[in-house]
Design a protein around this motif. Structure first.
Motif, short mmCIF file in Angstrom:
data_model
loop_
_atom_site.label_atom_id
_atom_site.label_comp_id
_atom_site.label_asym_id
_atom_site.label_seq_id
_atom_site.Cartn_x
_atom_site.Cartn_y
_atom_site.Cartn_z
N GLN A 63 5.15 4.59 4.34
CA GLN A 63 6.30 4.94 3.49
C GLN A 63 6.04 4.53 2.05
OE1 GLN A 63 7.82 7.23 5.63
NE2 GLN A 63 9.51 6.63 4.34
N ASN A 64 5.39 3.39 1.86
CA ASN A 64 5.07 2.94 0.50
C ASN A 64 4.22 3.98 -0.21
OD1 ASN A 64 6.47 0.56 0.78
ND2 ASN A 64 4.66 -0.72 1.08
N MET A 67 6.24 7.05 -1.16
CA MET A 67 7.10 6.79 -2.32
C MET A 67 6.30 6.81 -3.62
SD MET A 67 9.78 3.88 -1.04
CE MET A 67 10.46 3.72 -2.67
#
Length: 135
Positions: A63-64, A67
């Motif tokens: 997810q990092n 993003m």
């Protein structure tokens, strides 16, 4: 300079970030003199940092990365593990307060999950004002 002096220098958005962190069970956001930053603390473990208009939070590595690709104002964690932490440039961010709440809570949850079940329960009881009975 005291913590109150540092707090007075925060922007309204930074004050919201502190308020959100402080609202989580067992969490406390405090000025850490030795690091010169706001330290988001959960029973001695860091779940966030805030300084120089950067908010750094723990997240799922996949997810990092997503993003960082999607938002130019999200960068690899500043002064922390680049895989597990992202930094958000608050002055450039378009996230809503609800979005920040979700990210701060997710970071908190990741740190909480690293504690034993017994310790998690103790943090919850302490935060609710209850005391564990000793037998």
């Amino acid at each position: 300079m005291s913590e109150a002096d540092h707090f007075a220098q925060l922007t309204p958005l930074e004050k919201d970030m502190k308020r959100i962190g402080d609202s989580l069970p067992g969490a406390h956001v405090r000025w850490r003199i030795d690091w010169e930053c706001w330290y988001f603390d959960l029973d001695g473990k860091m779940f966030g940092l805030m300084h120089d208009s950067l908010l750094t939070l723990k997240g799922d590595p996949q997810q990092n990365e997503i993003m960082r690709e999607e938002f130019a104002f999200v960068i690899a964690g500043y002064h922390v593990n680049k895989t597990h932490w992202n930094s958000i440039r608050l002055t450039e961010s378009t996230f809503t307060i609800a979005g920040y709440e979700k990210l701060i809570k997710a970071s908190y949850d990741l740190v909480m999950a690293g504690f034993s079940h017994k310790k998690q329960l103790a943090i919850q009881f302490k935060a609710s004002g209850s005391e564990l009975e000793s037998k």
